[in-house]
Design a protein around this motif. Sequence first.
Motif, mmCIF file in Angstrom:
data_model
loop_
_atom_site.group_PDB
_atom_site.id
_atom_site.type_symbol
_atom_site.label_atom_id
_atom_site.label_comp_id
_atom_site.label_asym_id
_atom_site.label_seq_id
_atom_site.Cartn_x
_atom_site.Cartn_y
_atom_site.Cartn_z
ATOM 1 N N SER A 198 0.816 -1.208 0.000
ATOM 2 C CA SER A 198 0.000 0.000 0.000
ATOM 3 C C SER A 198 0.856 1.268 0.000
ATOM 4 O O SER A 198 0.561 2.226 -0.724
ATOM 5 C CB SER A 198 -0.953 0.007 1.189
ATOM 6 O OG SER A 198 -0.238 -0.047 2.413
ATOM 7 N N GLY A 199 1.922 1.300 0.815
ATOM 8 C CA GLY A 199 2.761 2.491 0.880
ATOM 9 C C GLY A 199 3.422 2.798 -0.448
ATOM 10 O O GLY A 199 3.471 3.964 -0.875
ATOM 11 N N MET A 200 3.906 1.768 -1.121
ATOM 12 C CA MET A 200 4.560 1.978 -2.419
ATOM 13 C C MET A 200 3.565 2.456 -3.465
ATOM 14 O O MET A 200 3.893 3.294 -4.315
ATOM 15 C CB MET A 200 5.246 0.689 -2.872
ATOM 16 C CG MET A 200 6.441 0.295 -2.028
ATOM 17 S SD MET A 200 7.295 -1.177 -2.653
ATOM 18 C CE MET A 200 6.045 -2.440 -2.364
ATOM 19 N N PHE A 201 2.339 1.950 -3.395
ATOM 20 C CA PHE A 201 1.329 2.379 -4.365
ATOM 21 C C PHE A 201 0.933 3.833 -4.122
ATOM 22 O O PHE A 201 0.764 4.605 -5.074
ATOM 23 C CB PHE A 201 0.104 1.477 -4.291
ATOM 24 C CG PHE A 201 -0.985 1.880 -5.248
ATOM 25 C CD1 PHE A 201 -0.770 1.859 -6.616
ATOM 26 C CD2 PHE A 201 -2.227 2.298 -4.782
ATOM 27 C CE1 PHE A 201 -1.764 2.243 -7.512
ATOM 28 C CE2 PHE A 201 -3.226 2.677 -5.661
ATOM 29 C CZ PHE A 201 -2.993 2.661 -7.029
ATOM 30 N N VAL A 202 0.789 4.217 -2.869
ATOM 31 C CA VAL A 202 0.478 5.616 -2.544
ATOM 32 C C VAL A 202 1.587 6.533 -3.062
ATOM 33 O O VAL A 202 1.323 7.589 -3.652
ATOM 34 C CB VAL A 202 0.269 5.777 -1.028
ATOM 35 C CG1 VAL A 202 0.312 7.250 -0.618
ATOM 36 C CG2 VAL A 202 -1.062 5.163 -0.606
ATOM 37 N N ASP A 203 2.835 6.138 -2.855
ATOM 38 C CA ASP A 203 3.961 6.942 -3.361
ATOM 39 C C ASP A 203 3.924 7.022 -4.881
ATOM 40 O O ASP A 203 4.196 8.086 -5.466
ATOM 41 C CB ASP A 203 5.295 6.330 -2.906
ATOM 42 C CG ASP A 203 5.519 6.478 -1.412
ATOM 43 O OD1 ASP A 203 4.839 7.328 -0.795
ATOM 44 O OD2 ASP A 203 6.346 5.741 -0.862
ATOM 45 N N TYR A 204 3.618 5.900 -5.528
ATOM 46 C CA TYR A 204 3.532 5.889 -6.995
ATOM 47 C C TYR A 204 2.449 6.851 -7.476
ATOM 48 O O TYR A 204 2.664 7.625 -8.419
ATOM 49 C CB TYR A 204 3.247 4.476 -7.500
ATOM 50 C CG TYR A 204 3.056 4.410 -8.997
ATOM 51 C CD1 TYR A 204 4.145 4.230 -9.840
ATOM 52 C CD2 TYR A 204 1.789 4.550 -9.574
ATOM 53 C CE1 TYR A 204 3.984 4.188 -11.215
ATOM 54 C CE2 TYR A 204 1.626 4.514 -10.953
ATOM 55 C CZ TYR A 204 2.727 4.339 -11.759
ATOM 56 O OH TYR A 204 2.564 4.322 -13.135
ATOM 57 N N LEU A 205 1.287 6.806 -6.839
ATOM 58 C CA LEU A 205 0.201 7.698 -7.224
ATOM 59 C C LEU A 205 0.615 9.162 -7.094
ATOM 60 O O LEU A 205 0.340 9.987 -7.974
ATOM 61 C CB LEU A 205 -1.025 7.446 -6.339
ATOM 62 C CG LEU A 205 -2.012 6.367 -6.767
ATOM 63 C CD1 LEU A 205 -3.111 6.255 -5.731
ATOM 64 C CD2 LEU A 205 -2.592 6.644 -8.139
ATOM 65 N N ALA A 206 1.265 9.487 -5.973
ATOM 66 C CA ALA A 206 1.615 10.883 -5.704
ATOM 67 C C ALA A 206 2.626 11.428 -6.698
ATOM 68 O O ALA A 206 2.598 12.614 -7.038
ATOM 69 C CB ALA A 206 2.159 11.016 -4.286
ATOM 70 N N THR A 207 3.523 10.576 -7.187
ATOM 71 C CA THR A 207 4.591 11.043 -8.072
ATOM 72 C C THR A 207 4.338 10.756 -9.546
ATOM 73 O O THR A 207 4.809 11.488 -10.408
ATOM 74 C CB THR A 207 5.943 10.412 -7.674
ATOM 75 O OG1 THR A 207 5.822 8.976 -7.705
ATOM 76 C CG2 THR A 207 6.349 10.850 -6.275
ATOM 77 N N SER A 208 3.575 9.683 -9.838
ATOM 78 C CA SER A 208 3.423 9.253 -11.229
ATOM 79 C C SER A 208 1.979 9.011 -11.644
ATOM 80 O O SER A 208 1.744 8.538 -12.762
ATOM 81 C CB SER A 208 4.225 7.957 -11.466
ATOM 82 O OG SER A 208 5.575 8.116 -11.107
ATOM 83 N N GLY A 209 1.037 9.298 -10.778
ATOM 84 C CA GLY A 209 -0.366 9.068 -11.127
ATOM 85 C C GLY A 209 -0.760 9.866 -12.358
ATOM 86 O O GLY A 209 -0.395 11.043 -12.479
ATOM 87 N N PRO A 210 -1.511 9.262 -13.293
ATOM 88 C CA PRO A 210 -1.840 9.943 -14.549
ATOM 89 C C PRO A 210 -2.894 11.035 -14.405
ATOM 90 O O PRO A 210 -3.025 11.891 -15.271
ATOM 91 C CB PRO A 210 -2.355 8.808 -15.441
ATOM 92 C CG PRO A 210 -2.900 7.797 -14.475
ATOM 93 C CD PRO A 210 -2.016 7.882 -13.267
ATOM 94 N N ASP A 211 -3.657 11.021 -13.312
ATOM 95 C CA ASP A 211 -4.719 12.005 -13.125
ATOM 96 C C ASP A 211 -4.646 12.546 -11.704
ATOM 97 O O ASP A 211 -5.004 11.855 -10.741
ATOM 98 C CB ASP A 211 -6.084 11.370 -13.387
ATOM 99 C CG ASP A 211 -7.229 12.368 -13.230
ATOM 100 O OD1 ASP A 211 -6.962 13.580 -13.340
ATOM 101 O OD2 ASP A 211 -8.364 11.934 -12.975
ATOM 102 N N ALA A 212 -4.161 13.792 -11.558
ATOM 103 C CA ALA A 212 -3.961 14.370 -10.228
ATOM 104 C C ALA A 212 -5.262 14.470 -9.450
ATOM 105 O O ALA A 212 -5.287 14.297 -8.224
ATOM 106 C CB ALA A 212 -3.309 15.746 -10.357
ATOM 107 N N ARG A 213 -6.366 14.731 -10.122
ATOM 108 C CA ARG A 213 -7.657 14.847 -9.435
ATOM 109 C C ARG A 213 -8.073 13.507 -8.821
ATOM 110 O O ARG A 213 -8.550 13.454 -7.683
ATOM 111 C CB ARG A 213 -8.733 15.341 -10.404
ATOM 112 C CG ARG A 213 -8.565 16.806 -10.832
ATOM 113 C CD ARG A 213 -9.646 17.159 -11.840
ATOM 114 N NE ARG A 213 -9.598 18.563 -12.236
ATOM 115 C CZ ARG A 213 -8.797 19.057 -13.173
ATOM 116 N NH1 ARG A 213 -7.951 18.251 -13.817
ATOM 117 N NH2 ARG A 213 -8.821 20.346 -13.465
ATOM 118 N N SER A 214 -7.908 12.427 -9.590
ATOM 119 C CA SER A 214 -8.265 11.102 -9.070
ATOM 120 C C SER A 214 -7.391 10.738 -7.877
ATOM 121 O O SER A 214 -7.868 10.155 -6.897
ATOM 122 C CB SER A 214 -8.114 10.042 -10.168
ATOM 123 O OG SER A 214 -8.998 10.294 -11.234
ATOM 124 N N THR A 215 -6.115 11.081 -7.964
ATOM 125 C CA THR A 215 -5.199 10.802 -6.855
ATOM 126 C C THR A 215 -5.642 11.534 -5.595
ATOM 127 O O THR A 215 -5.708 10.956 -4.507
ATOM 128 C CB THR A 215 -3.774 11.217 -7.229
ATOM 129 O OG1 THR A 215 -3.310 10.408 -8.315
ATOM 130 C CG2 THR A 215 -2.826 11.049 -6.049
#
Length: 413
Positions: A198-215
Amino acid sequence: MPGAATLRPRRSRSPREWAFRGGFAIVALALGYVSTSETLALVLSRSNPARAYAINDHDGRIGVRLAEQLVTSGNAGPAQFAHAERIARRALRDEPLSAGALTVLGLNAQRRGDTAAARALFARSDALSRRELGTRLWLIEDAVARGDIAGALRHYDIALRTSTRAPDLLYPVLASAIADPRIARETVRVLEGRPAWSGMFVDYLATSGPDARSTARLFRALAQAHVPVPEVATANAVNALITAGAFDAAWNYYSALRKGADRRRSRDADFGAQVAVPTALDWTPVMLDAGVTASIQQSTTDGVFDFAAPATVGGVVLQQMQVLPPGRYRIEGRSVGIAQDDGQRPYWTLLCIDGRELGRVEVPNSSQAEGRFFGELTVGAGCPAQTLRLVVRPSNAIGGVSGQIDRVELRPS
């Protein structure tokens, strides 16, 4: 002669004994060759399974690797699929518990359009091993095709727990999928269980997520579910919204993180917030040059912004982004230790996001009016975001310029 009694004449060996010893040596050498060749083939199968299979076609592990390579190559045709099926069936005879062989057979069944057979084969593979990534990926796709979001996320969870290759494959897909509110809700439910990934996925979303609003929406949902999101991840999410030009969304998320924040005012007037990872909407010291220092120094109750620059060096030393509605605003505050000639004193400037300067207010020497300063600024229509900056002018003084700001606030006039 000493020791002579221990010497014995060598007894000549009979032809039968020599034949036996020679045969034993040949058998030992043959066994050693077989063992070495099998080990070599297994190692080689990771880089060249076809060559490894030619060396040893009785090792089901090698057969599976070759069959997997055949069915996953981009230009595989009917002949390759048929060859892969034969190899997989033989591998299954050699290794009856081979989940990989069942995966290959399941993929071939799916290619033929026999979904029922494919499901049965993948179910057997799943029962044998939770670590077979190919099986897990097919089960994810099958669950998605059936509209079973919970089932798909369950298989995501298993894959990410058991395979080191899964994050590279699945993080980008899941990061895109959370734009769907149903998938986002199920993702939050899974993350409530605090899986190791979960922690790695949260970090991935914050730095590389394709949609900032969804993140940002997912992070807010996680917070509501009492799932902690690291401060660095929330800061990255706010900044990603700003970078995307989603200023209102950035402010909405930021104000949820900083209770009591008012978009009509600057934040943290006395520098006492103690923010570990500032966003662009927080005070951010700016280091211009190797000789420049700029830092927020805090005490138990409040803080102070301290800066120093050598002679002839100038530029921005402190900034905070704003999302001010159109209107007139007043900036006021207090400085300590500033003593410069006319034209060399620091000043505050408010810049629109498009680069237009909306006004500036000079900071007088701290010996005047107990260091207090104030001024008026105007934000017009068509300027959705702004940046408030403290700018140091180059100084002719030998010691350069230095000082402190112990309070500053921008508010409606």
